[in-house]
Design a protein around this motif. Structure first.
Motif, PDB file in Angstrom:
ATOM      1  N   HIS B 413       0.827  -1.202   0.000  1.00  0.00           N
ATOM      2  CA  HIS B 413       0.000   0.000   0.000  1.00  0.00           C
ATOM      3  C   HIS B 413       0.858   1.247   0.000  1.00  0.00           C
ATOM      4  CE1 HIS B 413      -3.546  -2.256   0.171  1.00  0.00           C
ATOM      5  NE2 HIS B 413      -3.395  -2.710   1.400  1.00  0.00           N
ATOM      6  N   ILE B 414       0.285   2.260  -0.565  1.00  0.00           N
ATOM      7  CA  ILE B 414       1.017   3.526  -0.684  1.00  0.00           C
ATOM      8  C   ILE B 414       0.906   4.319   0.629  1.00  0.00           C
ATOM      9  CG2 ILE B 414      -1.025   4.660  -1.696  1.00  0.00           C
ATOM     10  CD1 ILE B 414       2.488   5.348  -2.858  1.00  0.00           C
ATOM     11  N   HIS B 415       1.961   4.998   0.956  1.00  0.00           N
ATOM     12  CA  HIS B 415       1.935   5.876   2.134  1.00  0.00           C
ATOM     13  C   HIS B 415       2.170   7.298   1.682  1.00  0.00           C
ATOM     14  CE1 HIS B 415       1.765   2.464   4.764  1.00  0.00           C
ATOM     15  NE2 HIS B 415       2.753   1.907   4.083  1.00  0.00           N
ATOM     16  N   ARG B 416       1.727   8.218   2.534  1.00  0.00           N
ATOM     17  CA  ARG B 416       1.897   9.613   2.158  1.00  0.00           C
ATOM     18  C   ARG B 416       3.363  10.011   2.161  1.00  0.00           C
ATOM     19  NH1 ARG B 416      -2.482   8.891   4.136  1.00  0.00           N
ATOM     20  NH2 ARG B 416      -4.361   9.642   3.140  1.00  0.00           N
ATOM     21  N   GLU B 420       3.558  15.852   0.213  1.00  0.00           N
ATOM     22  CA  GLU B 420       2.101  15.997   0.128  1.00  0.00           C
ATOM     23  C   GLU B 420       1.628  17.008   1.170  1.00  0.00           C
ATOM     24  OE1 GLU B 420      -0.122  12.341  -0.116  1.00  0.00           O
ATOM     25  OE2 GLU B 420       1.598  11.381  -1.062  1.00  0.00           O
ATOM     26  N   TRP B 425       2.584  20.465  -4.102  1.00  0.00           N
ATOM     27  CA  TRP B 425       1.897  19.212  -4.396  1.00  0.00           C
ATOM     28  C   TRP B 425       0.509  19.480  -4.982  1.00  0.00           C
ATOM     29  CZ3 TRP B 425       3.115  14.232  -4.808  1.00  0.00           C
ATOM     30  CH2 TRP B 425       2.097  13.297  -4.818  1.00  0.00           C
ATOM     31  N   PHE B 430      -2.149  15.453 -12.158  1.00  0.00           N
ATOM     32  CA  PHE B 430      -2.337  14.107 -11.612  1.00  0.00           C
ATOM     33  C   PHE B 430      -1.218  13.160 -12.046  1.00  0.00           C
ATOM     34  CE2 PHE B 430      -3.630  11.411 -15.077  1.00  0.00           C
ATOM     35  CZ  PHE B 430      -3.531  10.149 -14.517  1.00  0.00           C
ATOM     36  N   GLY B 431      -0.749  13.331 -13.289  1.00  0.00           N
ATOM     37  CA  GLY B 431       0.284  12.435 -13.816  1.00  0.00           C
ATOM     38  C   GLY B 431       1.554  12.510 -12.985  1.00  0.00           C
ATOM     39  N   LYS B 433       1.746  13.368  -9.819  1.00  0.00           N
ATOM     40  CA  LYS B 433       1.495  12.703  -8.534  1.00  0.00           C
ATOM     41  C   LYS B 433       1.509  11.183  -8.706  1.00  0.00           C
ATOM     42  CE  LYS B 433      -1.468  16.429  -6.883  1.00  0.00           C
ATOM     43  NZ  LYS B 433      -2.833  16.834  -6.593  1.00  0.00           N
ATOM     44  N   TRP B 434       0.870  10.734  -9.777  1.00  0.00           N
ATOM     45  CA  TRP B 434       0.775   9.290 -10.041  1.00  0.00           C
ATOM     46  C   TRP B 434       2.183   8.699 -10.163  1.00  0.00           C
ATOM     47  CZ3 TRP B 434       0.360   6.623 -15.286  1.00  0.00           C
ATOM     48  CH2 TRP B 434      -0.048   5.300 -15.155  1.00  0.00           C
ATOM     49  N   ARG B 437       4.179   8.852  -6.782  1.00  0.00           N
ATOM     50  CA  ARG B 437       3.752   7.828  -5.822  1.00  0.00           C
ATOM     51  C   ARG B 437       4.189   6.446  -6.295  1.00  0.00           C
ATOM     52  NH1 ARG B 437      -1.415  10.358  -4.745  1.00  0.00           N
ATOM     53  NH2 ARG B 437      -1.176  11.785  -2.980  1.00  0.00           N
ATOM     54  N   ASP B 438       4.149   6.250  -7.609  1.00  0.00           N
ATOM     55  CA  ASP B 438       4.559   4.942  -8.136  1.00  0.00           C
ATOM     56  C   ASP B 438       6.043   4.684  -7.858  1.00  0.00           C
ATOM     57  OD1 ASP B 438       3.752   2.589  -9.901  1.00  0.00           O
ATOM     58  OD2 ASP B 438       5.571   3.322 -10.896  1.00  0.00           O
ATOM     59  N   ARG B 441       6.243   3.758  -4.337  1.00  0.00           N
ATOM     60  CA  ARG B 441       5.566   2.506  -4.047  1.00  0.00           C
ATOM     61  C   ARG B 441       6.430   1.328  -4.482  1.00  0.00           C
ATOM     62  NH1 ARG B 441      -0.002   0.273  -6.720  1.00  0.00           N
ATOM     63  NH2 ARG B 441      -0.853  -0.707  -4.871  1.00  0.00           N
ATOM     64  N   GLU B 687      -3.871  -0.002 -14.231  1.00  0.00           N
ATOM     65  CA  GLU B 687      -4.104   1.426 -14.000  1.00  0.00           C
ATOM     66  C   GLU B 687      -4.177   2.175 -15.333  1.00  0.00           C
ATOM     67  OE1 GLU B 687      -1.319   3.030 -11.119  1.00  0.00           O
ATOM     68  OE2 GLU B 687      -1.305   1.101 -10.090  1.00  0.00           O
ATOM     69  N   GLU B 785     -10.501  -7.536  -7.635  1.00  0.00           N
ATOM     70  CA  GLU B 785      -9.226  -7.244  -6.975  1.00  0.00           C
ATOM     71  C   GLU B 785      -9.096  -8.102  -5.745  1.00  0.00           C
ATOM     72  OE1 GLU B 785      -9.174  -3.048  -6.394  1.00  0.00           O
ATOM     73  OE2 GLU B 785      -8.104  -2.744  -8.256  1.00  0.00           O
TER      74      GLU B 785
END
Lengths: 233, 785
Positions: B413-416, B420, B425, B430-431, B433-434, B437-438, B441, B687, B785
């Motif tokens: 799972h992703i964490h902040r 952020e 931020w 969105f890209g 951020k995506w 985070r990836d 992650r 995704e 899922e």
């Protein structure tokens, strides 16, 4: 006013020597603003119908007209634009982006939908304003599906396409989600097309379309659909 | 049945499998190639030195070494071989070529290996044994006649055999020539009998009536004067042999060790350079290859989780499942290692062979490639490590029950992140951020991409920087300091008056080099008379400076070794005399040789020019080589262009290494990024399908994929630049410390390195982003899922 027209639509899948007609010669019209349920057993062609309508797949033959546009002849980019502007999807498995927060999952459509709605307002309406900065994995299944509905609506599409939207939820949560889906659709004047094999959901629909073996076997209008509370779940 | 699954799974993950095999092969080939090269140099040259009885010590006496001296030294305990040795540059008759005419009294010391023809016979007064490479290039065969001239002596004889000698492993005219030119310069051995015959003829011309006994004594006395060098085989330490020789002869002589012989020191230098290179860059290659292997194996096993669970549920024992999945690692590591060993062998062969790169530098008979046991050991370790990685990957998945293993893998799972919540931020698309985070992650995947691009950039900067450093070095020394067109070497019988006369005639400057001892170290004291500006000096930062009127310049290496600075005094002791001089150091200069440089005036003020060892030996002039008329006082003329040409050959070898490194780095980066890119693509497939369903165009999704790759590559590039400069500085200090090379890395190096590194990232990103056109939205979003 007709929003969807299927004219002699066939979708054939070829696997090796085996050819299968997932949809065969389907002719169908759907009026705008209606709540339509497509019923049928597994493998009947319900999802194929939804995928073709959603611009995720192309028909082998025939014409699909949505809101006056023939989507069966669109290019890949034009189909992407069509999906961005005209249809919203709600999946059984939510398909939220796990690395984006609730709010980000919804507001990401702002980058593609020209006439998008405010993500925060939608979240407030589904009662998830407090969860806007949480990640999908931090929410329950029902909450995730509510986010998914918000994301579908955020594009401000004409049609909401839902593939077994309650399939992964327990019945109680499923009812809550369904009620919300209907309320939101009606409040915003959307056409909802739900694919399901759940007969109970069909009781709430304005129109029920039965599909079997790739063919539309009946289209039943229900002048007095039941509300979610009236249905015996 | 599992065997069928093995091959089918391999096919399904063919990109990962092929890239892992290639990575292992690339890592091992560079490792084996670089390390086998220096081991081979060490082994093959050592064998050659041994076979030729290469001298451990060279005892020098300008006044000559008598046969009585030879006997005394032979009697020293610990001396296993002695031979008076003569090596002079002689002109080949009717040609511009020169041969090092060599006479060794004993074939067991400083001898040679016969390649073709008759064995050496020390009593043969008419025989020559000629360097085979020179013979081949000049169409000379055993049985052909040959005449060489040295000063007023003419040696004529028949070529008896073709040979190779370790004394001339690196066959250069003098120290200023970097690379051999086998077409115009070689060596030829003659027996002492031929020398005696020529001397007899010479004496007979002057005194025709001398009887045989007197003649014999006259020849012996001349020989005692001519032979100024005694080559010695001994395992004694230098101090021991110096003491023993001084005691035996009753006088102190200059004794040079092997380390002062160009063939020995350069071959050991090549070996040590190879060793340093082999210990740094190939290890980096291997490390990146292995780390990428770990990540990839782990990901493949994870994506096979459900299948592993299915096998377990069907009743397959854990051991069998482990064996099945570990066999992937066995196949990958074996295929990669075999391919890597073969490539590494040929990489080494491209350098270490008669016709290879090193063949233009070394002349030796045996070019057998040596891959020592420890290299095999390391390759075996890599194979075992790979198998162990495979084992660990699957063992972790088998720990739970079959039901647990059957459940599909859920990524962490992703964490902040810290960023952020900041205004920055909120402004991000969105890209961005995506992707951010990836990256966090999938830390190991991102870290590997970073290490791949960082490592590649490090190697690219080091490789391009090496090239720039070398070019800058040549420009500094040959365009900066050497202004002359020709360097004239004066003959041993030219006195200082002759030298001044020649310099005047050629409108040139001249210099005298005197061998001296500072502490235990032999240095060259170079005295210059610069009135035409034919030779210039540079300071530590390569700026042109004048020779100080008072005091001397000491080169950087000596300044470091002696720990001296401007204002200090150094005491030099001249070899062959009891004289010593106090020299004031006025500055530090950059120099090709370990030397102390001063003006003739300063040398005069010290009294150094009055020393009997002081002898002007070179004249620098703008007159071109072909315009310098023959003069009995001139031994040879070397044009600056000759030196630059010989550097060209040297540079060809150098470029080869640089190109191998650049190509290997780019390949490594390409494979690592493509492999990890495909992995990232597979992991984000669902995704991306979602984005596609939402209405994102293919190009927009492609841009998201490329940008993640590019960010990591930019980070790798930024960190790679200083690290590359650091690595190059380290390598240059290790490899070329003796040349006082300044590491030079400027835009000329950094721009192409950055363009290549980012270019690879963009190309890989583009290749992967094109794949998203084929994403099947319907298939991708099926299931739960």
């Amino acid at each position: 006013m007709k929003i969807v027209e299927f004219k002699d639509v066939t979708r054939t899948y070829v696997t090796g020597d085996h050819t299968q007609n997932a949809l065969a010669d389907v002719d169908l019209e759907i009026e705008g603003g209606k709540f339509v349920v497509i019923l049928g057993p597994s493998g009947a062609g319900k999802s194929t119908f939804l995928n073709l309508l959603g611009g995720l797949d192309n028909p082998t033959s025939g014409t699909i007209i949505v809101d006056g546009t023939d989507i069966s002849t669109l290019s890949s980019d034009e189909l992407a634009d069509y999906r961005a502007a005209k249809v919203g999807f709600v999946f059984q498995s939510y398909n939220l982006i796990p690395t984006l927060t609730v709010l980000e999952n919804i507001s990401l459509v702002e980058e593609i939908a020209p006439d998008h709605m405010k993500a925060e307002e939608l979240l407030a309406e589904v009662g998830l304003a407090d969860h806007s900065h949480q990640f999908p994995h931090e929410l329950s299944g029902g909450e995730q599906q509510r986010v998914s509905i918000c994301r579908a609506l955020a594009k401000n599409p004409k049609i909401l396409l839902c593939d077994e939207p309650t399939g992964a939820l327990d019945s109680e949560t499923g009812v809550v989600v369904l009620k919300l889906l209907l309320k939101m659709a009606r409040d915003y004047g959307k056409t909802i097309i739900i694919v399901t094999h759940n007969q109970n959901i069909a009781k709430m629909a304005d129109v029920v379309i039965h599909i079997r073996s790739g063919k539309v076997t009946s289209v039943d209008e229900q002048p007095h659909p039941l509300s979610a509370e009236e249905v015996d779940w | 049945m599992l065997k069928r699954k093995l091959w089918r799974t391999a096919k399904a993950y063919k990109v990962q499998f092929i890239s892992m095999i290639l990575l292992i092969a690339l890592g091992i080939s560079v490792f084996v190639g670089f390390n086998a090269e220096w081991v081979t140099i060490g082994e093959d040259t050592s064998a050659f030195f041994r076979d030729c009885g290469f001298a451990d010590y060279r005892i020098i006496d300008e006044d000559g070494i008598s046969s009585a001296d030879v006997d005394k030294i032979r009697d020293i305990e610990g001396v296993t071989g002695v031979s008076r040795f003569l090596s002079v540059n002689a002109d080949v008759k009717d040609s511009d070529d020169q041969l090092a005419l060599t006479i060794t009294e004993s074939a067991h010391t400083s001898g040679f290996v016969l390649m073709e023809g008759e064995e050496y016979d020390r009593w043969d007064a008419d025989g020559f044994w000629l360097m085979d490479k020179y013979a081949q290039l000049n169409g000379i065969k055993p049985g052909d006649k040959l005449t060489v001239k040295f000063e007023d002596m003419e040696f004529t004889g028949t070529v008896r055999g073709l040979i190779e000698s370790a004394e001339y492993l690196i066959c250069v005219r003098d120290e200023s020539q970097v690379m051999p030119d086998f077409n115009t310069y070689g060596y030829v051995y003659a027996a002492p009998a031929m020398l005696k015959k020529v001397l007899e003829q010479q004496i007979r011309e002057e005194e025709p009536d001398l009887d045989d006994d007197v003649m014999s004594i006259a020849v012996k006395e001349t020989c005692d004067k001519i032979f100024c060098q005694l080559n010695v085989n001994s395992s004694m330490e230098k101090q021991e042999i110096q003491a023993a020789v001084d005691k035996a002869l009753g006088r102190s002589l200059l004794i040079l060790t092997k380390d002062e012989n160009v063939s020995y020191v350069e071959s050991r230098g090549e070996m040590n350079e190879g060793k340093t290179m082999g210990a740094v860059l190939p290890v980096l290659f291997l490390a990146i290859a292995i780390l990428t292997m770990i990540t990839t194996m782990n990901r493949i096993t994870i994506s096979e989780k459900t299948q592993i669970g299915t096998l377990k549920a069907l009743g397959f024992r854990d051991g069998k499942i482990i064996r099945h999945y570990t066999s992937y690692a066995v196949i990958i590591s074996l295929a990669g290692s075999i391919l890597g060993m073969v490539l590494g062998y040929f990489l080494c062969k491209m350098v270490m062979s008669q016709d290879g790169m090193m063949g233009t530098y070394f002349v030796m008979p045996d070019w057998t490639i040596h891959i020592p046991l420890w290299i095999w050991g390391i390759v075996l370790l890599i194979i075992l490590l790979t198998i162990f990685i495979g084992y660990l990957s699957v063992r972790d998945l088998l720990r739970g029950t079959a039901a647990e293993t059957l459940r599909p893998y859920t990524p962490r799972h992703i964490h902040r992140m810290l960023i952020e919540g900041t205004p920055l931020w909120r402004r991000m698309r969105f890209g961005t951020k995506w992707n951010l985070r990836d990256i966090f992650r999938h830390k190991s995947r991102s870290a590997m991409s970073f290490i791949g691009t960082f490592g590649c950039m490090l190697m690219l900067v080091a490789s391009f920087g090496m090239n720039q450093t070398m070019t800058n070095f040549l420009d500094t020394f040959y365009d900066g300091t050497a202004v002359y067109s020709s360097k004239v070497f004066l003959s041993s019988d030219a006195d200082n008056t002759d030298a001044v006369r020649l310099a005047g005639k050629l409108e040139g400057d001249y210099s005298a080099s005197v061998s001296a001892k500072v502490g235990d170290k032999t240095v060259s004291v170079d005295v210059y008379n610069i009135s035409h500006g034919m030779y210039r000096f540079i300071d530590e930062d390569s700026n042109i400076i004048a020779l100080p009127e008072e005091g001397a310049l000491v080169c950087k290496r000596l300044a470091r070794d002696f720990n001296v600075k401007a204002g200090d005094v150094v005491i030099i002791e001249l070899y062959g005399t009891d004289e010593s001089y106090e020299i004031l150091i006025s500055g530090i200069n950059g120099s090709l040789t370990e030397s102390i440089s001063m003006t003739e005036e300063y040398a005069e003020s010290l009294g150094l020019t009055d020393s009997e060892t002081y002898k002007i030996n070179s004249v620098y002039t703008m007159t071109t080589k072909d315009q310098i008329s023959t003069d009995s006082k001139i031994t040879s003329v070397q044009s600056k262009q000759d030196i630059l040409d010989s550097f060209d050959s040297f540079m060809k070898i150098f470029y080869f290494f640089v190109i191998v490194l650049i190509v290997a780095s780019v390949l490594l980066c390409l494979i690592v990024l493509y492999n990890l890119g495909i992995m990232s693509y597979m992991e984000r497939y669902r995704e991306m399908a979602t984005l596609k369903v939402l209405g994102f165009r293919n190009k927009a999704i492609g841009r998201l994929l490329i940008s993640q790759n590019l960010w990591i590559s930019v980070a790798g590039t930024l960190f790679g630049i200083p690290s590359g400069i650091w690595a190059l500085t380290y390598l240059m200090n290790m490899l070329a410390g003796e040349y006082e090379m300044e590491t030079t890395v400027g835009p000329v190096s950094i721009i192409p390195a950055t363009a290549l590194n980012l270019g690879v990232a963009i190309i890989v990103g583009w290749m992967i982003s094109r794949k998203n056109r084929k994403i099947n939205m319907v298939e991708a979003l099926k299931g739960t899922e």
